[in-house]
Design a protein around this motif. Structure first.
Motif, short mmCIF file in Angstrom:
data_model
loop_
_atom_site.label_atom_id
_atom_site.label_comp_id
_atom_site.label_asym_id
_atom_site.label_seq_id
_atom_site.Cartn_x
_atom_site.Cartn_y
_atom_site.Cartn_z
N MET A 1 0.62 1.28 -12.19
CA MET A 1 1.23 0.50 -11.13
C MET A 1 0.68 0.99 -9.79
O MET A 1 0.61 2.17 -9.54
N PRO A 2 0.26 0.05 -8.92
CA PRO A 2 -0.26 0.47 -7.63
C PRO A 2 0.79 1.22 -6.83
O PRO A 2 1.97 1.00 -6.96
N SER A 3 0.31 2.12 -6.01
CA SER A 3 1.22 2.86 -5.14
C SER A 3 1.06 2.35 -3.72
O SER A 3 0.12 1.64 -3.41
N THR A 4 1.99 2.71 -2.86
CA THR A 4 1.89 2.31 -1.47
C THR A 4 2.04 3.53 -0.59
O THR A 4 2.60 4.53 -0.99
N VAL A 5 1.51 3.43 0.62
CA VAL A 5 1.69 4.48 1.61
C VAL A 5 2.63 3.95 2.68
O VAL A 5 3.04 2.80 2.64
N GLU A 6 2.97 4.77 3.65
CA GLU A 6 4.00 4.44 4.64
C GLU A 6 3.82 3.08 5.30
O GLU A 6 4.78 2.37 5.54
N ASP A 7 2.59 2.68 5.61
CA ASP A 7 2.40 1.41 6.31
C ASP A 7 2.28 0.23 5.34
O ASP A 7 1.81 -0.83 5.72
N THR A 11 -2.60 0.93 -2.40
CA THR A 11 -3.71 1.79 -2.79
C THR A 11 -3.75 1.87 -4.30
O THR A 11 -2.77 1.58 -4.99
N PHE A 12 -4.90 2.31 -4.82
CA PHE A 12 -5.11 2.39 -6.26
C PHE A 12 -5.77 3.71 -6.62
O PHE A 12 -6.56 4.25 -5.85
N SER A 13 -5.46 4.19 -7.79
CA SER A 13 -6.13 5.38 -8.33
C SER A 13 -7.39 4.92 -9.06
O SER A 13 -7.53 3.74 -9.43
#
Length: 71
Positions: A1-7, A11-13
């Motif tokens: 599952m894609p992750s997100t950053v504060e904004d 993002t992807f691994s």
């Protein structure tokens, strides 16, 4: 599952990119290390953004594997 950053930038691994595109994980790492796939390292882990994926993949493949339908 894609992750997100504060904004809220998705993002992807490397593993997520390999899984979605059907490319081998070794190929993804080779492209990261050579600079063909633009990404950054954060805390020792590769972080791949949509922008990097757009630069790396031909447009039809980017749309097929990563584009969202949000307008």
């Amino acid at each position: 599952m894609p992750s997100t950053v504060e904004d809220d930038t998705e993002t992807f691994s490397p593993q997520e990119v390999a899984d979605r595109t059907g490319k081998g994980i070794a190929t993804v790492y080779r492209h990261l290390q050579s600079g063909k796939l633009p990404a950054e390292k954060f805390a020792g882990e590769w972080v791949i953004t949509h922008q990097g994926l757009e630069e790396w993949l031909p447009a039809p493949l980017y749309r097929k594997y990563f584009a969202t339908d949000e307008a």
